[in-house]
Scaffold this motif. Structure first.
Motif, PDB file in Angstrom:
ATOM      1  N   PRO A 182      -8.010   4.449   7.804  1.00 59.89           N
ATOM      2  CA  PRO A 182      -8.345   4.050   6.425  1.00 59.89           C
ATOM      3  C   PRO A 182      -7.988   5.093   5.378  1.00 59.89           C
ATOM      4  CG  PRO A 182     -10.144   3.514   7.925  1.00 59.89           C
ATOM      5  CD  PRO A 182      -9.158   4.316   8.719  1.00 59.89           C
ATOM      6  N   GLU A 183      -8.112   6.386   5.722  1.00 58.69           N
ATOM      7  CA  GLU A 183      -7.849   7.443   4.751  1.00 58.69           C
ATOM      8  C   GLU A 183      -6.413   7.465   4.253  1.00 58.69           C
ATOM      9  OE1 GLU A 183     -11.475   8.411   6.977  1.00 58.69           O
ATOM     10  OE2 GLU A 183      -9.465   7.756   7.565  1.00 58.69           O
ATOM     11  N   GLU A 184      -5.530   6.757   4.926  1.00 62.87           N
ATOM     12  CA  GLU A 184      -4.128   6.728   4.491  1.00 62.87           C
ATOM     13  C   GLU A 184      -3.891   5.765   3.336  1.00 62.87           C
ATOM     14  OE1 GLU A 184      -1.045   7.003   7.618  1.00 62.87           O
ATOM     15  OE2 GLU A 184      -2.714   6.929   9.037  1.00 62.87           O
ATOM     16  N   LEU A 186      -6.993   4.346   1.433  1.00 56.79           N
ATOM     17  CA  LEU A 186      -8.173   4.231   0.584  1.00 56.79           C
ATOM     18  C   LEU A 186      -8.579   5.593   0.039  1.00 56.79           C
ATOM     19  CD1 LEU A 186     -10.390   1.794   2.704  1.00 56.79           C
ATOM     20  CD2 LEU A 186      -9.052   1.231   0.660  1.00 56.79           C
ATOM     21  N   PRO A 187      -9.073   5.661  -1.201  1.00 56.44           N
ATOM     22  CA  PRO A 187      -9.564   6.932  -1.751  1.00 56.44           C
ATOM     23  C   PRO A 187     -10.736   7.454  -0.931  1.00 56.44           C
ATOM     24  CG  PRO A 187      -9.300   5.272  -3.475  1.00 56.44           C
ATOM     25  CD  PRO A 187      -9.158   4.559  -2.177  1.00 56.44           C
ATOM     26  N   LEU A 188     -10.916   8.761  -0.945  1.00 54.95           N
ATOM     27  CA  LEU A 188     -12.020   9.362  -0.198  1.00 54.95           C
ATOM     28  C   LEU A 188     -13.368   8.917  -0.761  1.00 54.95           C
ATOM     29  CD1 LEU A 188     -10.721  13.016   0.342  1.00 54.95           C
ATOM     30  CD2 LEU A 188     -10.794  11.139   2.000  1.00 54.95           C
ATOM     31  N   SER A 189     -13.457   8.768  -2.065  1.00 53.86           N
ATOM     32  CA  SER A 189     -14.695   8.323  -2.697  1.00 53.86           C
ATOM     33  C   SER A 189     -14.793   6.802  -2.664  1.00 53.86           C
ATOM     34  CB  SER A 189     -14.768   8.809  -4.147  1.00 53.86           C
ATOM     35  OG  SER A 189     -15.888   8.238  -4.811  1.00 53.86           O
ATOM     36  N   THR A 190     -15.903   6.289  -2.179  1.00 51.75           N
ATOM     37  CA  THR A 190     -16.105   4.843  -2.155  1.00 51.75           C
ATOM     38  C   THR A 190     -16.296   4.275  -3.552  1.00 51.75           C
ATOM     39  OG1 THR A 190     -18.481   5.162  -1.809  1.00 51.75           O
ATOM     40  CG2 THR A 190     -17.098   4.931   0.161  1.00 51.75           C
ATOM     41  N   GLN A 191     -16.501   5.144  -4.533  1.00 51.55           N
ATOM     42  CA  GLN A 191     -16.691   4.685  -5.913  1.00 51.55           C
ATOM     43  C   GLN A 191     -15.365   4.490  -6.646  1.00 51.55           C
ATOM     44  OE1 GLN A 191     -19.860   3.918  -6.767  1.00 51.55           O
ATOM     45  NE2 GLN A 191     -20.266   4.566  -4.649  1.00 51.55           N
ATOM     46  N   GLY A 194      -9.637   0.274  -5.822  1.00 54.78           N
ATOM     47  CA  GLY A 194      -8.224   0.116  -5.508  1.00 54.78           C
ATOM     48  C   GLY A 194      -7.776   0.938  -4.320  1.00 54.78           C
ATOM     49  N   PHE A 195      -6.461   0.999  -4.167  1.00 50.30           N
ATOM     50  CA  PHE A 195      -5.864   1.773  -3.089  1.00 50.30           C
ATOM     51  C   PHE A 195      -5.626   3.211  -3.528  1.00 50.30           C
ATOM     52  CE2 PHE A 195      -4.424  -2.557  -1.826  1.00 50.30           C
ATOM     53  CZ  PHE A 195      -4.982  -2.586  -0.554  1.00 50.30           C
ATOM     54  N   LEU A 196      -5.345   4.049  -2.575  1.00 49.36           N
ATOM     55  CA  LEU A 196      -5.045   5.449  -2.833  1.00 49.36           C
ATOM     56  C   LEU A 196      -3.810   5.553  -3.729  1.00 49.36           C
ATOM     57  CD1 LEU A 196      -6.142   8.242  -1.838  1.00 49.36           C
ATOM     58  CD2 LEU A 196      -4.336   8.178  -0.120  1.00 49.36           C
ATOM     59  N   GLN A 197      -3.887   6.390  -4.776  1.00 49.48           N
ATOM     60  CA  GLN A 197      -2.740   6.611  -5.652  1.00 49.48           C
ATOM     61  C   GLN A 197      -1.841   7.662  -5.009  1.00 49.48           C
ATOM     62  OE1 GLN A 197       0.004   6.393  -7.589  1.00 49.48           O
ATOM     63  NE2 GLN A 197      -1.399   5.406  -9.038  1.00 49.48           N
ATOM     64  N   VAL A 198      -0.669   7.252  -4.577  1.00 48.27           N
ATOM     65  CA  VAL A 198       0.190   8.151  -3.809  1.00 48.27           C
ATOM     66  C   VAL A 198       1.439   8.596  -4.555  1.00 48.27           C
ATOM     67  CG1 VAL A 198      -0.588   7.294  -1.569  1.00 48.27           C
ATOM     68  CG2 VAL A 198       1.340   6.160  -2.726  1.00 48.27           C
ATOM     69  N   GLN A 212       4.912   6.087   1.706  1.00 43.84           N
ATOM     70  CA  GLN A 212       5.310   4.691   1.894  1.00 43.84           C
ATOM     71  C   GLN A 212       4.176   3.807   2.394  1.00 43.84           C
ATOM     72  OE1 GLN A 212       8.519   3.694   0.738  1.00 43.84           O
ATOM     73  NE2 GLN A 212       8.112   5.757  -0.027  1.00 43.84           N
ATOM     74  N   VAL A 213       3.346   4.317   3.282  1.00 36.50           N
ATOM     75  CA  VAL A 213       2.216   3.515   3.761  1.00 36.50           C
ATOM     76  C   VAL A 213       1.302   3.173   2.588  1.00 36.50           C
ATOM     77  CG1 VAL A 213       0.113   3.560   5.146  1.00 36.50           C
ATOM     78  CG2 VAL A 213       2.261   4.349   6.136  1.00 36.50           C
ATOM     79  N   GLY A 214       0.984   4.169   1.764  1.00 37.06           N
ATOM     80  CA  GLY A 214       0.109   3.929   0.624  1.00 37.06           C
ATOM     81  C   GLY A 214       0.695   2.952  -0.372  1.00 37.06           C
TER      82      GLY A 214
END
Length: 700
Positions: A182-184, A186-191, A194-198, A212-214
């Motif tokens: 999931p860390e790849e 999703l942001p570390l903070s549950t607050q 959206g998806f992780l900004q990569v 690319q995964v993000g």
């Protein structure tokens, strides 16, 4: 092992390799020595001596990237979107309505993976330059790509991928094909919604494999599963976060780009992981015990296999072999017969053998049939500043000793005062293996020196003979070449005296090309195709010595004299002009022209050198395409095949070139009247490449 130091935040112009993420995702890769065992796979083990050169063939300035000429246009209009078994999700039970999460069984997962692998990927110009990573605050990256395509930041909505997320404490167990954590995404903070900004906020980079995964997770249906020890509540919790992220991402894109955005869905696997192991083993990368199954290609492991295959033990002189440490097999039972009588391991940490120790090993061999072990300094470990008489005597004594052991000959060794230090009597010839981890790096110095001694030939002839007649792919440092030239007369005098020969040094004068070498040879990828750099291409004498009769220049021009051009012939030189390694210029429309030129050379028994400036991106892409075509390999296997044979240099085709090669799989399948079926998907390929490169790059 050499590494490139890239300071954090330093803008990197095309096509230099930019810094990878400072917090890289966990990897399923490892680089085990065969056979595979259960090991810590969080950080792949680098192959010795691999390094990443600064692949900057066009000399771009650090400050501003150069806007390239326009590539052939290809509009998005009329392009068909990828289909999916998961959309619409009418055939699946909705277990949560808000946010929507659906149930899927192991059979459904297998069917969805198979169906997606058969869908043609969107056109390259729909995916790029968006896939390079265009953060709205990255003025350098945006300025470069916006000059080519104003809608560059708009996601390619014709892409519909499949992303598999594994939940559980033990991330290196129970891994399905292409699965991530999931860390790849999703942001570390549950607050944070959206998806992780990569997308990178600064710098210029066309090799952002690690993002690319993000990026493509937002364009994919996502399947979430846990291993048999994972709490179902944890799986459900992550599935809800992912579904909410999909909704947030869709609304964000529709607002920003003013157009409808596809609906992507989240699924939870209802079956235990053991069901996959029992019914769908072809989908298992790592089983429930953490062992590689071999059913799904693991890039690092496959590169190791290709390396061992390329460098397997072979005879370079009577009873003397070069090989990998994997070839140094030991008897497993008392009744087993050892394959080798003497094992010589070359290592950077090994001291030069002393004559007293060599003499002691001989005496032990006369009394025992046990395998004897010896260490010798690795290639590149004897620097010019430290050359000494001890080094010269040590390497000559070692060569003389190996010759006596391998041939069972009588030989005397004396010190400077004329006292006999080692005297061997006639004895049974013994088999000697000179080995190191990769089979070519640390062993090259001793291998070349021994070939000079045993065959009584100068260094330039040993260099060519080891590569051609002995068919060994090897790399040696320029300092090795300098050292062997320094000791050449002394070594050959000793060899001639020991073997009762006379020397004619006038016939051994070094050719001009030896002075233009940096220690490396072009990399023999196939028997008829070499991969190299511009320095190799401009060393006309070296090409002739290696029997290379054709040259394919990708975006670079050779600096041959008119006489050399006439000697080579106009038909044997092909140049692709105005092709930069900038992440924009297309190469795929030149594939068949290049491959036809290579194939013509194969038919005529005229080996070809494929080169660009550095020999890692443009020319490597063509070589991968030829391996895919000629050996009928998928992109992942062809990539590892070429990467292993590039020896000390890591190939670095940028993102667009790699995507072009994945599309090339479709073209090859059509030409062979086969249906399209990718072995691995784009996100998986990019993630594996990033994981393989990570050990060679460190943040400054």
């Amino acid at each position: 092992m050499a590494a490139v130091v890239i300071p954090s935040g330093t803008p990197t112009p095309p096509p230099s390799l930019g810094a990878l993420s400072s917090q890289p995702p966990a990897s399923v890769n490892t680089a085990p020595i065969i056979p595979v065992s259960v090991v810590d796979r969080s950080v792949p083990v680098p192959i010795p001596n691999k390094h990443m050169p600064n692949a900057n063939p066009n000399g771009f300035k650090i400050s501003t990237p150069v806007t390239p000429p326009a590539s052939p246009p290809n509009e998005e209009k009329g392009e068909k979107s990828m289909d999916s078994l998961l959309y619409p999700p009418d055939a699946y039970t909705c277990i949560i309505k808000s946010p929507p999460v659906y149930a899927i069984d192991a059979k459904g997962v297998a069917a969805a993976i198979n169906f997606t692998s058969r869908q043609p990927l969107p056109d390259i110009n729909q995916v790029f330059p968006w896939a390079h990573g265009l953060h709205p605050e990255n003025s350098m990256q945006l300025a470069f790509f916006y000059a080519r395509k104003k809608a560059a930041r708009r996601p390619p909505i014709t892409f519909r991928g499949l992303c598999i997320v594994k939940i559980g404490r033990y991330i290196e167990r129970s891994r399905l094909k292409g699965s991530i954590i999931p860390e790849e995404i999703l942001p570390l903070s549950t607050q944070t919604p959206g998806f992780l900004q990569v997308d990178p906020k600064d710098g210029f980079n066309v090799r952002n494999f690690h993002i690319q995964v993000g990026k493509f997770a937002g364009l994919s249906d996502i399947i979430v599963y846990g291993d048999d020890e994972t709490d179902p509540a944890a799986v459900l919790r992550i599935a809800r976060r992912i579904s909410n992220a999909q909704i947030y991402h869709r609304n964000l894109c529709q607002t920003e780009f003013g157009q409808p955005f596809p609906i992507y869905n989240t699924f939870i696997v209802q079956d235990p992981f053991s069901t996959f192991e029992e019914s769908f083993p072809e989908l298992i990368l790592l089983d429930s015990s953490g062992s590689l199954t071999g059913n799904v290609i693991d890039f690092c492991h496959w590169e190791r296999m290709e390396m061992c295959s390329m460098s397997r033990a072979s005879e370079i002189s009577h009873n003397v072999y070069l090989g990998t440490s994997a070839d140094a097999r030991f008897p497993t039972t008392p009744s087993d017969t050892p394959e080798w009588d003497v094992l010589i391991e070359s290592s950077d940490l090994a001291p030069m053998p002393l004559i007293e120790n060599l003499h002691g090993i001989l005496e032990t061999m006369d009394r025992s049939s046990h395998v004897q072990h010896l260490q010798f300094p690795g290639s590149g470990s004897i620097a010019p500043a430290t050359w000494s008489r001890m080094d010269v005597d040590g390497i000559i004594d070692t060569c003389r000793w190996i010759y006596a052991v391998a041939n069972g000959k009588q030989t005397d060794t004396t010190d400077r005062d004329g006292d006999v230090m080692m005297k061997t009597s006639d004895r049974k010839p013994r088999k000697v293996l000179i080995h190191c981890a990769d089979g070519y790096t640390e062993t090259s110095l001793l291998g070349l020196a021994y070939l000079m001694y045993s065959d009584v030939i100068p260094v330039h002839e040993a260099w060519v003979r080891l590569h051609t007649t002995k068919n060994r792919n090897f790399f040696a440092y320029d300092k090795d070449l300098a050292f062997l030239r320094y000791i050449e007369h002394t070594l050959l005098d000793a060899a001639a005296r020991d073997q009762g020969m006379s020397l004619n040094y006038a016939s051994m004068s070094p050719p001009e090309w030896i002075y233009r070498m940096d220690g490396s040879l072009p990399s023999r990828v196939l028997s008829y195709m070499y991969l190299g750099n511009l320095l190799h291409a401009n060393n006309f004498g070296l090409l002739k010595a290696l029997g290379i009769k054709r040259v394919l220049s990708i975006g670079e021009n050779v600096s041959w004299s008119d006489e050399e051009k006439r000697e080579y012939g106009a038909d044997n030189l092909m140049v692709l002009r105005d092709l930069q390694d900038n992440g924009c210029d297309a190469l795929e429309y030149q594939f068949w022209r290049c491959l036809d030129f290579i194939e013509e050379g194969r038919r005529k028994n005229e080996p070809v050198l494929v080169h660009c400036r550095v020999g890692v991106s443009r020319s490597a892409t063509i070589c991968i395409a030829e391996v895919m075509r000629s050996m009928k390999l998928s992109l992942p296997r062809a990539y590892c095949y070429v990467r292993a044979r590039r020896l000390n240099v890591i190939i670095q085709p940028h993102l667009r070139f790699m995507y072009e090669l994945l599309k090339f799989e479709e073209t090859l399948s059509q030409r062979q009247n086969h249906s399209t079926k990718r072995e691995l998907e784009w996100m998986h390929v990019a993630r594996e490449v990033a994981a393989m490169n990570r050990p060679y790059i460190r943040q400054g």
